[in-house]
Design a protein around this motif. Structure first.
Motif, mmCIF file in Angstrom:
data_model
loop_
_atom_site.group_PDB
_atom_site.id
_atom_site.type_symbol
_atom_site.label_atom_id
_atom_site.label_comp_id
_atom_site.label_asym_id
_atom_site.label_seq_id
_atom_site.Cartn_x
_atom_site.Cartn_y
_atom_site.Cartn_z
ATOM 1 N N THR A 104 0.834 -1.209 0.000
ATOM 2 C CA THR A 104 0.000 0.000 0.000
ATOM 3 C C THR A 104 0.863 1.252 0.000
ATOM 4 N N GLU A 105 1.919 1.234 0.810
ATOM 5 C CA GLU A 105 2.813 2.389 0.851
ATOM 6 C C GLU A 105 3.492 2.608 -0.498
ATOM 7 N N GLN A 106 3.901 1.515 -1.132
ATOM 8 C CA GLN A 106 4.522 1.642 -2.450
ATOM 9 C C GLN A 106 3.540 2.188 -3.483
ATOM 10 N N GLU A 107 2.295 1.692 -3.425
ATOM 11 C CA GLU A 107 1.274 2.200 -4.341
ATOM 12 C C GLU A 107 1.019 3.686 -4.105
ATOM 13 N N LYS A 108 1.012 4.084 -2.828
ATOM 14 C CA LYS A 108 0.812 5.501 -2.512
ATOM 15 C C LYS A 108 1.947 6.353 -3.054
ATOM 16 N N GLU A 109 3.173 5.849 -2.914
ATOM 17 C CA GLU A 109 4.321 6.598 -3.422
ATOM 18 C C GLU A 109 4.254 6.743 -4.942
ATOM 19 N N VAL A 110 3.895 5.634 -5.625
ATOM 20 C CA VAL A 110 3.773 5.688 -7.082
ATOM 21 C C VAL A 110 2.676 6.657 -7.495
ATOM 22 N N LYS A 111 1.547 6.604 -6.788
ATOM 23 C CA LYS A 111 0.430 7.486 -7.089
ATOM 24 C C LYS A 111 0.807 8.948 -6.855
ATOM 25 N N MET A 112 1.518 9.208 -5.749
ATOM 26 C CA MET A 112 1.939 10.576 -5.448
ATOM 27 C C MET A 112 2.901 11.104 -6.503
ATOM 28 N N LYS A 113 3.810 10.236 -6.964
ATOM 29 C CA LYS A 113 4.751 10.656 -8.007
ATOM 30 C C LYS A 113 4.019 10.989 -9.299
ATOM 31 N N LYS A 114 3.022 10.157 -9.647
ATOM 32 C CA LYS A 114 2.241 10.422 -10.851
ATOM 33 C C LYS A 114 1.472 11.731 -10.718
ATOM 34 N N GLU A 172 2.258 14.254 -8.802
ATOM 35 C CA GLU A 172 3.199 15.372 -8.829
ATOM 36 C C GLU A 172 3.580 15.735 -10.259
#
Length: 221
Positions: free
Chosen positions: A67-77, A79
């Motif tokens: 979930t944390e990895q998905e959140k990081e990927v989503k946040m990068k997208k 941004e």
């Protein structure tokens, strides 16, 4: 060193302190009171509860990490595409500013529309042209920021792909389509008229032939 608990069914030996730490003091007492003891490898049922608890914790941590990895990927997208959200927000602000200016100009003109002179008319035109020029300037800044934001987030993208549509060309294409559609409409109307005429011919023939046929019947009699 330390005390070891030996299995009666195989050659395995288990540290007494380890069993006490993982399974509790009561399990150690239970093993010591038994005449024969089958170790944890021979009878894994003894640690099913602990294994299920460990599996649950491991699965939870795995899901949390995913979930944390998905959140990081989503946040990068998000941004990388923040410039689109900013452009939409700024565009709505420009539209709101234009609406406010136009509303004020409308109220001012309503007060003078019944009784105005050439100077009043010139002032209204100047005010409207100023509003249009300000809006045009704001839209140019909006367009510039949109392109620069896209290039910053996606430096490999080609500027040609970001070019605005040629409005004059689109207008000419639409005019040509309208002309073709108009010609087709006229042709369809002509065809309908011709079909209507062809449908009326037999009826006209029947009407014109009826008296003649009636006369022929009378002559035969």
């Amino acid at each position: 060193g330390g005390d070891l608990l030996l299995c009666d069914s195989c050659s395995n030996a288990f540290c007494k302190k380890c069993i006490k730490r993982n399974l509790g003091r009561s399990k150690v007492s239970e093993i010591e009171e038994m005449e024969t003891w089958d170790c944890l490898a021979c009878q894994p049922r003894q640690v099913w509860k602990q294994r299920s608890m460990y599996h649950s914790v491991w699965q939870y941590q795995k899901n949390m990490m995913a979930t944390e990895q998905e959140k990081e990927v989503k946040m990068k997208k998000e941004e990388k595409t923040n410039f689109i959200e900013e452009t939409l927000k700024d565009g709505l602000d420009v539209n709101k500013i234009l609406g406010n200016y136009m509303e004020r100009a409308k109220k001012s003109w309503c007060r003078k529309s019944q009784d105005y002179n050439e100077d009043d008319l010139a002032k209204v035109v100047v005010k409207l042209r100023t509003i249009i020029k300000i809006t045009h300037h704001n839209l140019q800044l909006l367009d510039k920021n949109l392109v620069s934001g896209c290039k910053k987030s996606f430096p490999d993208i080609e500027l040609e792909k970001l070019s605005a549509v040629n409005i004059q060309m689109k207008i000419r294409e639409r005019q040509k389509r309208n002309q073709r559609w108009g010609r087709r409409k006229i042709q369809r109307m002509k065809r309908r008229k011709m079909m209507t005429m062809f449908q009326l011919v037999p009826k006209i023939m029947e009407i014109t032939m009826t008296p003649l046929s009636f006369q022929m019947i009378l002559q035969k009699k």
